[in-house]
Write a protein that holds these residues in place. Structure first.
Motif, PDB file in Angstrom:
ATOM      1  N   ILE A 144      -2.735  -5.996  19.098  1.00 50.62           N
ATOM      2  CA  ILE A 144      -1.190  -5.931  19.140  1.00 50.62           C
ATOM      3  C   ILE A 144      -0.530  -5.370  20.410  1.00 50.62           C
ATOM      4  O   ILE A 144      -0.990  -4.305  20.655  1.00 50.62           O
ATOM      5  N   THR A 145      -0.204  -6.352  21.476  1.00 53.79           N
ATOM      6  CA  THR A 145       0.027  -5.817  22.651  1.00 53.79           C
ATOM      7  C   THR A 145       1.744  -5.440  22.774  1.00 53.79           C
ATOM      8  O   THR A 145       2.027  -4.798  23.897  1.00 53.79           O
ATOM      9  N   LYS A 146       2.484  -6.081  22.019  1.00 51.92           N
ATOM     10  CA  LYS A 146       3.963  -5.865  22.234  1.00 51.92           C
ATOM     11  C   LYS A 146       4.711  -6.122  20.857  1.00 51.92           C
ATOM     12  O   LYS A 146       4.227  -6.935  20.228  1.00 51.92           O
ATOM     13  N   LEU A 147       5.551  -5.218  20.589  1.00 53.29           N
ATOM     14  CA  LEU A 147       6.328  -5.406  19.377  1.00 53.29           C
ATOM     15  C   LEU A 147       7.840  -4.882  19.735  1.00 53.29           C
ATOM     16  O   LEU A 147       7.940  -3.764  19.751  1.00 53.29           O
ATOM     17  N   THR A 148       8.804  -5.820  19.882  1.00 53.63           N
ATOM     18  CA  THR A 148      10.140  -5.625  19.934  1.00 53.63           C
ATOM     19  C   THR A 148      11.030  -6.200  19.079  1.00 53.63           C
ATOM     20  O   THR A 148      10.735  -7.306  18.381  1.00 53.63           O
ATOM     21  N   ASP A 149      12.342  -5.856  19.340  1.00 48.82           N
ATOM     22  CA  ASP A 149      13.461  -6.479  18.432  1.00 48.82           C
ATOM     23  C   ASP A 149      13.934  -7.487  19.584  1.00 48.82           C
ATOM     24  O   ASP A 149      13.355  -7.568  20.686  1.00 48.82           O
ATOM     25  N   ALA A 150      15.066  -8.170  19.332  1.00 43.94           N
ATOM     26  CA  ALA A 150      15.662  -9.363  20.042  1.00 43.94           C
ATOM     27  C   ALA A 150      16.037  -8.747  21.395  1.00 43.94           C
ATOM     28  O   ALA A 150      16.123  -9.680  22.473  1.00 43.94           O
ATOM     29  N   THR A 151      16.424  -7.537  21.492  1.00 45.79           N
ATOM     30  CA  THR A 151      16.887  -7.048  22.764  1.00 45.79           C
ATOM     31  C   THR A 151      15.787  -6.667  23.743  1.00 45.79           C
ATOM     32  O   THR A 151      16.238  -6.090  24.792  1.00 45.79           O
ATOM     33  N   GLY A 152      14.673  -6.441  22.943  1.00 45.56           N
ATOM     34  CA  GLY A 152      13.512  -6.108  23.865  1.00 45.56           C
ATOM     35  C   GLY A 152      13.247  -4.614  23.584  1.00 45.56           C
ATOM     36  O   GLY A 152      12.125  -4.046  24.202  1.00 45.56           O
ATOM     37  N   LYS A 153      13.751  -3.969  22.573  1.00 44.25           N
ATOM     38  CA  LYS A 153      13.676  -2.462  22.415  1.00 44.25           C
ATOM     39  C   LYS A 153      12.333  -2.649  21.463  1.00 44.25           C
ATOM     40  O   LYS A 153      12.214  -3.192  20.663  1.00 44.25           O
ATOM     41  N   PRO A 154      11.349  -1.635  21.855  1.00 48.21           N
ATOM     42  CA  PRO A 154      10.240  -1.444  21.231  1.00 48.21           C
ATOM     43  C   PRO A 154      10.510  -1.001  19.805  1.00 48.21           C
ATOM     44  O   PRO A 154      11.425  -0.214  19.461  1.00 48.21           O
ATOM     45  N   LEU A 155       9.869  -1.403  18.812  1.00 49.85           N
ATOM     46  CA  LEU A 155       9.667  -1.005  17.205  1.00 49.85           C
ATOM     47  C   LEU A 155       8.611  -0.345  16.785  1.00 49.85           C
ATOM     48  O   LEU A 155       7.674  -0.629  17.320  1.00 49.85           O
ATOM     49  N   ASN A 156       8.682   0.650  16.396  1.00 48.55           N
ATOM     50  CA  ASN A 156       7.671   1.654  15.518  1.00 48.55           C
ATOM     51  C   ASN A 156       7.050   0.886  14.500  1.00 48.55           C
ATOM     52  O   ASN A 156       7.815   0.119  13.745  1.00 48.55           O
ATOM     53  N   TYR A 157       5.682   0.897  14.684  1.00 45.87           N
ATOM     54  CA  TYR A 157       4.827   0.312  13.570  1.00 45.87           C
ATOM     55  C   TYR A 157       3.449   1.023  13.301  1.00 45.87           C
ATOM     56  O   TYR A 157       3.093   1.947  14.060  1.00 45.87           O
ATOM     57  N   ILE A 158       2.986   0.850  12.214  1.00 49.32           N
ATOM     58  CA  ILE A 158       1.698   1.298  11.797  1.00 49.32           C
ATOM     59  C   ILE A 158       0.857   0.676  11.125  1.00 49.32           C
ATOM     60  O   ILE A 158       1.329  -0.638  10.438  1.00 49.32           O
ATOM     61  N   ILE A 159      -0.444   0.380  11.328  1.00 48.45           N
ATOM     62  CA  ILE A 159      -1.366  -0.612  11.000  1.00 48.45           C
ATOM     63  C   ILE A 159      -2.069  -0.073   9.965  1.00 48.45           C
ATOM     64  O   ILE A 159      -2.867   1.002  10.217  1.00 48.45           O
ATOM     65  N   ASN A 160      -2.392  -0.543   8.752  1.00 51.35           N
ATOM     66  CA  ASN A 160      -3.181  -0.162   7.606  1.00 51.35           C
ATOM     67  C   ASN A 160      -4.043  -1.244   7.274  1.00 51.35           C
ATOM     68  O   ASN A 160      -3.524  -2.416   6.362  1.00 51.35           O
ATOM     69  N   LYS A 161      -5.164  -1.258   7.799  1.00 52.77           N
ATOM     70  CA  LYS A 161      -6.237  -2.319   7.447  1.00 52.77           C
ATOM     71  C   LYS A 161      -5.562  -3.733   7.896  1.00 52.77           C
ATOM     72  O   LYS A 161      -5.444  -3.877   9.054  1.00 52.77           O
ATOM     73  N   THR A 162      -5.250  -4.690   6.890  1.00 52.98           N
ATOM     74  CA  THR A 162      -4.891  -5.791   7.106  1.00 52.98           C
ATOM     75  C   THR A 162      -3.464  -6.059   6.919  1.00 52.98           C
ATOM     76  O   THR A 162      -2.849  -7.146   6.896  1.00 52.98           O
ATOM     77  N   MET A 163      -2.605  -4.709   7.145  1.00 51.04           N
ATOM     78  CA  MET A 163      -1.199  -4.740   6.950  1.00 51.04           C
ATOM     79  C   MET A 163      -0.663  -4.012   7.963  1.00 51.04           C
ATOM     80  O   MET A 163      -1.090  -3.129   8.593  1.00 51.04           O
ATOM     81  N   MET A 164       0.403  -4.290   8.331  1.00 51.09           N
ATOM     82  CA  MET A 164       1.449  -3.646   9.365  1.00 51.09           C
ATOM     83  C   MET A 164       2.919  -3.613   8.823  1.00 51.09           C
ATOM     84  O   MET A 164       3.448  -4.414   8.599  1.00 51.09           O
ATOM     85  N   ARG A 165       3.223  -2.267   9.056  1.00 48.56           N
ATOM     86  CA  ARG A 165       4.538  -1.814   8.654  1.00 48.56           C
ATOM     87  C   ARG A 165       5.443  -1.627   9.794  1.00 48.56           C
ATOM     88  O   ARG A 165       5.077  -0.705  10.578  1.00 48.56           O
ATOM     89  N   ILE A 166       6.448  -2.392   9.948  1.00 45.67           N
ATOM     90  CA  ILE A 166       7.653  -1.996  10.894  1.00 45.67           C
ATOM     91  C   ILE A 166       8.729  -1.247  10.354  1.00 45.67           C
ATOM     92  O   ILE A 166       9.436  -1.775   9.470  1.00 45.67           O
ATOM     93  N   ASP A 167       9.001  -0.091  10.931  1.00 42.82           N
ATOM     94  CA  ASP A 167       9.855   0.595  10.493  1.00 42.82           C
ATOM     95  C   ASP A 167      11.361   0.525  11.231  1.00 42.82           C
ATOM     96  O   ASP A 167      11.235   0.298  12.425  1.00 42.82           O
ATOM     97  N   LEU A 168      12.229   0.266  10.498  1.00 36.98           N
ATOM     98  CA  LEU A 168      13.516  -0.305  11.187  1.00 36.98           C
ATOM     99  C   LEU A 168      14.482   1.060  11.334  1.00 36.98           C
ATOM    100  O   LEU A 168      14.549   1.948  10.671  1.00 36.98           O
TER     101      LEU A 168
END
Length: 794
Positions: A144-168
Motif C-alpha cells: 500500500i503506497t497511499k490511503l486517503t479520504d476524498a479530500t486527500g487526507k491520509p487515513l490511519n490503517y493497520i495490516i493484520n495478515k490478509t486484512m487491513m483495518r482503516i480507522d475513521l
C-alpha cells in the motif's frame, strides 16, 4: 472453487460446528425428528421465520473505480482505486475492514498459519526451496503506497495478515457514505510452478515465450458487514473463499497492445482496442448461431511471434456485482455467440490458447450457453449481459468470467477423461454466476452454500447435456465411499471452511447429493423445484445464511425437513439400513419357491490396454426420468455438432477394444420351510429393518415376484419416529415374492449394500472393489481411443 486446490490441500484441525442438540439422548426416539429449534438463529425483522428477507433487511454497498497497469516484463501489477462505501446498516461504524487477498502469497503477511510437514530421504529441490522461502520475505503481497479520504487526507490503517483495518476519524453514521482512495502494487505470482493451485497470477509458456495472466483477488476490497455477524473478517488462508459486497465497477486495464482482455462486465471501448477486422467480427457475433471467432487461431499464433512493446487501455463496466476479475494474453483465441434467456441476449464467450483449441473451439462457448440456460430454468433468469470461459489450466469463478482446464495433446487429440473434466469444470465455474455471485452466501464461513448448491445445479446441467455423461457428484451411490469412512475422518457439512479435512466430498459432493435425494426421493421434483427456485428468487443479490435456505425449503413445500437437515448437514452419520429378516406367510405350504441370486459384475485381472468408455454401469434415477420426460431434450440431441468421437464411443458406435470382464453365474436358493406359513390365498411378509448407520432415511423396498414382475414401495423416513434404531413393516401381496431389495436405484446413499437384500447376497470381491477404485476421473493411461482411431484411419 478452483479444483486444483482440492488436490493440494489437506488440513487437519478441530471441527467448529453448530451443535447438533439432542432432546432425548438416552432414548431410541425423540432425537432425530425433533425440530432444529435453537440450532438455528432466532428469526427477526431482518430474516423471517419463513426464510425470506424481513421488512428491515439491509446490506452494504461498495462501488469501485480502478485504474491498473500490467507490467509483463517485471511481472508487477500497479493500481489506483477509488472506493465509495455506503453504510446502509442501522449501526455506527468506527472502522472499516479491507481484504488484501494477495497477501496469501506473502511469506510475511499470509494467513495460512502452519500446516504439518515431514522430512523424507527423498526431497524435491522445489520443496526445499519453498520451505526456505517461508523463512524470509519473498516479496509477494500487497504494497500500500497511499490511503486517503476524498479530500486527500491520509487515513490511519493497520495490516493484520490478509486484512487491513482503516480507522475513521469520524465514525460513519447510518446512511452515510465515505470515499477511499488507495494506491497499491504487487508482484504477480506464478500460478503453475511456484504457487501451484493459486487462483490469480501468470502461467509462462516456454515454447513460445508468452504468458497468460489471470488477475483475481487483485484489488483491496471491502469485507462484508452484515446483520448476522457484523464484520466478516476471517483471514484468507487459501481455503475458504470470499464474502463480498455488491456494487458497481468501472475498471481500466493498461496492458501490452497485442494482448486480448476478458473481464467481468462489458467492454465500453472495443472499437478502440480491437483491429477493424476484429471489431467487425465482434459485431457479426452478436447474431451468430455458432461460436464466431473474433480472434482466430492464425491471429493468436501471429501475435505470439510478434510481440508489441506498445500498450492499450481496455475499459470494462459492471453493475451490481460482488467482485471483478480479468485475464490478459496475446495467446488468446476468442469466440462468441449469443444465448437468450427469457428473451434477453447474453453474449457467451471463450478465451483459449492454441493448446486447448480442439476442445474449446468445439465445446466451451456452447457449454457456457447451455449452463446459463439450465441454471436459469432451475433458479432465476441469468441477470448479466455476458458469460465467459477462459482456459487457464485451473478452475475458479468470478462474476461473468471463470477460469477452466482443458488442453489437448500436441496432435490435437484428447482422452475422454480430459474432455469430461473440461465439460464438468466449465459447467461448474459458469454455474457459480448463480451461487454465490448472485445468491451471495458467505463462502469464508459456509463453503457448502456455494460449492454444494452449485455442484447440485451442475449435476442437473450435466444430466441435461448428455444422458450418457458420467457425472461425478449428485447421484447418491457416488457419495457412499466418503460416508463410510471412520468418523474420526469426517465432519458435518455445517463446518467452517478452514476446518474441513475432506474438502471436496464435504463441501461439494455431500450437499449436492443431499439436495438430489431431497428432489428425487424425499420431496419429489415438483415440490423441490418450486421451493429451490423460491430460495433463489428471495435471496438474489442478497446475503443468505443456511437458516434462510432451510426455512425457505420448508416454507415453500409444506414439508417438515428438520430431520433431513439435522441428519445430512449437522451430523456425520451415514445411511446404512439393513433388511435384517423377512417372515413370510402363505396358504400353500407345499409350494416351493426359488430365489434368483445375481452375482455382481466383476472385471478380470488382465492388464488394461486402452480406456473403456467412461459410462456408469449403473444408471441413476435422474438419468432414467430425464430420458423418459417428453419435455426434456438433451443438448447433444439438439446440437449434433457436439457428438464427437466419445459420444459415439460411449454408445458402442465406435468399437471398444478389450477382452476382459465376465458375469457371475446366477445361484438359486430355496426358501426355508419356516417361512412358509398359511394365510388365505395371499402372501404376507414382515420385513424387519435396523438403522445401522444412524442417519434416518426413507426405506425403499423392491419386491421381485416369482413371475418376474416387480413392485416398489416407498416408506417415508418418518417411520423411524418412534424407534430410530429398528422398525418393521408388513406387506400383503397377491403374488409370491422371489426376492427383496432395499434401495434398488441407490437413492439413499446406503454405505453397505450387502445387508440390503433377501435372500442375502455375497459382498463384491476384493478385485471388484479394486477395479472400481482404479477408474479415477481425469486419469488417462496409455493410448486414448481417439488417438487409436486417428492412427487406424491414417
Amino acid at each position: 472453487m478452483k479444483y486444483t486446490l482440492l488436490l493440494l490441500l489437506c488440513i487437519t484441525t478441530l471441527h467448529a460446528v453448530a451443535q447438533n442438540i439432542q432432546n432425548n439422548p438416552g432414548s431410541n426416539h425423540g432425537n432425530k425428528f425433533e425440530q432444529l429449534g435453537t440450532i438455528l438463529p432466532t428469526p427477526n425483522e431482518y430474516r423471517t421465520a419463513s426464510g425470506a428477507p424481513g421488512d428491515k433487511y439491509w446490506q452494504q454497498r461498495a462501488d469501485y473505480n480502478i485504474k491498473c497497469k500490467l507490467d509483463e516484463n517485471k511481472l508487477v501489477l500497479t493500481g489506483s482505486e477509488t472506493i465509495t462505501y455506503y453504510n446502509n446498516s442501522p449501526d455506527k461504524l468506527d472502522y472499516l475492514w479491507i481484504q488484501l487477498d494477495e497477501n496469501e502469497h506473502s511469506s510475511v503477511n499470509n494467513a495460512g498459519y502452519e500446516d504439518t510437514a515431514i522430512l523424507s530421504s527423498d526431497m524435491a529441490m522445489a520443496q526445499l526451496e519453498k520451505i526456505e522461502e517461508q523463512q524470509t520475505d519473498n516479496g509477494y503481497g500487497d504494497i500500500i503506497t497511499k490511503l486517503t479520504d476524498a479530500t486527500g487526507k491520509p487515513l490511519n490503517y493497520i495490516i493484520n495478515k490478509t486484512m487491513m483495518r482503516i480507522d475513521l476519524d469520524v465514525p460513519m453514521k447510518p446512511g452515510a457514505t465515505i470515499v477511499l482512495k488507495i494506491d497499491w502494487h504487487y508482484r504477480i505470482p506464478e500460478r503453475i510452478n511456484h504457487f501451484a493451485g493459486t487462483r490469480g497470477g501468470y502461467e509462462y509458456f516456454s515454447e513460445d515465450g508468452n504468458a497468460l495472466f489471470t488477475i483475481a483477488q487483485w484489488y483491496p476490497r471491502l469485507c462484508v458487514y452484515s446483520d448476522f455477524q457484523g464484520w466478516q473478517n476471517h483471514q484468507f488462508t487459501g481455503r475458504g473463499e470470499f464474502a463480498l459486497t455488491f456494487g458497481n465497477f468501472t475498471v481500466e486495464m493498461t496492458v501490452p497492445a497485442d494482448h486480448i482482455v476478458g473481464a467481468t462486465g462489458e467492454c465500453s471501448n472495443y472499437q478502440q482496442v480491437l483491429s477493424p477486422t476484429q471489431y467487425s467480427r465482434w459485431q457479426q457475433a452478436q447474431k451468430a448461431t455458432e461460436p464466431l471467432q473474433i480472434v482466430t487461431l492464425a491471429d493468436a499464433q501471429k501475435a505470439e511471434m510478434q510481440k508489441s512493446t506498445a500498450t492499450k487501455t481496455w475499459i470494462f463496466k459492471a453493475n451490481m456485482v460482488r467482485d471483478f476479475a480479468w485475464t490478459s494474453s496475446r495467446k488468446f483465441i476468442w469466440d462468441a455467440m449469443p444465448a437468450f434467456v427469457e428473451g434477453k441476449k447474453v453474449m457467451c464467450m471463450s478465451f483459449y490458447g492454441k493448446e486447448a483449441y480442439n476442445l474449446y473451439s468445439k465445446f466451451s462457448t456452447k457449454l457456457v450457453a447451455h449452463t446459463i440456460k439450465t441454471y436459469s430454468h432451475f433458479t432465476i433468469p441469468y441477470p448479466y449481459p455476458v458469460a465467459q470461459s477462459v482456459e487457464a489450466a485451473n478452475g475458479m469463478e468470478y462474476p461473468m468470467i471463470c477460469f477452466n482446464p482443458g488442453r489437448t495433446e500436441k496432435d490435437g487429440t484428447y482422452s475422454e477423461a480430459t474432455k469430461n473434466w473440461m465439460v464438468m469444470v466449465v459447467i461448474h465455474e459458469v454455474g457459480h454466476n448463480f451461487f454465490p455471485m448472485v445468491v451471495n452466501s458467505d463462502e469464508r464461513q459456509w463453503s457448502w452454500m456455494d460449492e454444494g448448491l452449485n455442484s447440485f445445479c451442475q449435476y442437473l446441467t450435466e444430466e441435461l447435456y448428455d444422458n450418457r455423461y458420467a457425472t461425478k457428484r449428485g447421484p447418491a451411490f457416488l457419495i457412499t465411499d466418503y460416508m463410510k469412512l471412520p468418523k474420526s475422518e469426517l465432519e458435518p457439512i455445517m463446518t467452517n471452511s478452514e476446518n474441513i479435512a475432506q474438502f471436496g466430498p464435504n463441501a461439494y459432493a455431500k450437499p449436492a447429493t443431499a439436495l438430489n435425494i431431497l428432489r428425487e426421493t424425499v420431496m419429489g421434483r415438483q415440490l423441490f423445484d418450486f421451493a429451490f427456485k423460491k430460495y433463489a428468487q428471495r435471496w438474489a443479490f442478497k446475503h443468505p445464511t443456511p437458516a434462510d435456505l432451510f426455512r425457505t425449503m420448508e416454507d415453500a413445500s409444506a414439508e417438515d425437513l428438520d430431520w433431513f437437515w439435522r441428519g445430512w448437514f449437522y451430523s456425520i452419520d451415514p445411511c446404512d439400513i439393513a433388511l435384517d429378516s423377512v417372515k413370510a406367510f402363505k396358504l400353500d405350504a407345499t409350494a416351493k419357491t426359488k430365489i434368483l441370486y445375481n452375482d455382481p459384475e466383476v472385471n478380470s485381472m488382465g492388464m488394461k490396454k486402452i480406456d473403456a468408455p467412461i459410462v456408469h454401469a449403473f444408471e441413476d434415477i435422474s438419468k432414467i426420468r430425464n430420458r423418459t420426460d417428453k419435455n426434456i431434450q438433451f443438448l447433444t440431441d439438439k446440437d449434433t455438432s457436439l457428438r464427437d468421437f466419445y459420444w459415439k464411443y460411449d454408445r458402442g458406435l465406435e468399437p471398444y477394444d478389450a477382452n476382459f470382464s465376465y458375469k457371475a453365474t446366477p445361484v438359486l436358493e430355496d426358501i426355508t420351510a419356516a417361512e412358509k406359513q398359511q394365510f388365505a390365498n395371499k402372501y404376507l411378509y414382515q420385513l424387519s429393518f435396523s438403522n445401522k448407520g444412524g442417519l434416518v432415511m426413507p426405506i425403499i423396498v423392491e419386491f421381485t415376484f416369482t413371475d418376474g414382475t416387480k413392485a416398489l414401495n416407498h416408506i417415508p423416513a418418518q417411520v423411524w419416529r418412534k424407534n430410530e434404531n429398528a422398525v418393521s413393516k408388513v406387506f400383503i401381496t397377491v403374488k409370491e415374492v422371489a426376492s427383496i431389495q432395499i434401495d434398488p436405484m441407490k437413492e439413499t446413499a446406503d454405505i453397505d449394500e450387502t445387508n440390503n437384500n433377501w435372500p442375502k447376497l455375497s459382498a463384491p470381491s476384493r478385485f471388484t472393489i479394486y477395479r472400481e477404485k482404479s477408474q479415477a476421473f481425469g486419469q488417462t493411461e496409455g493410448v486414448s481411443p481417439m488417438q487409436k482411431a486417428v492412427q487406424k484411419n491414417k
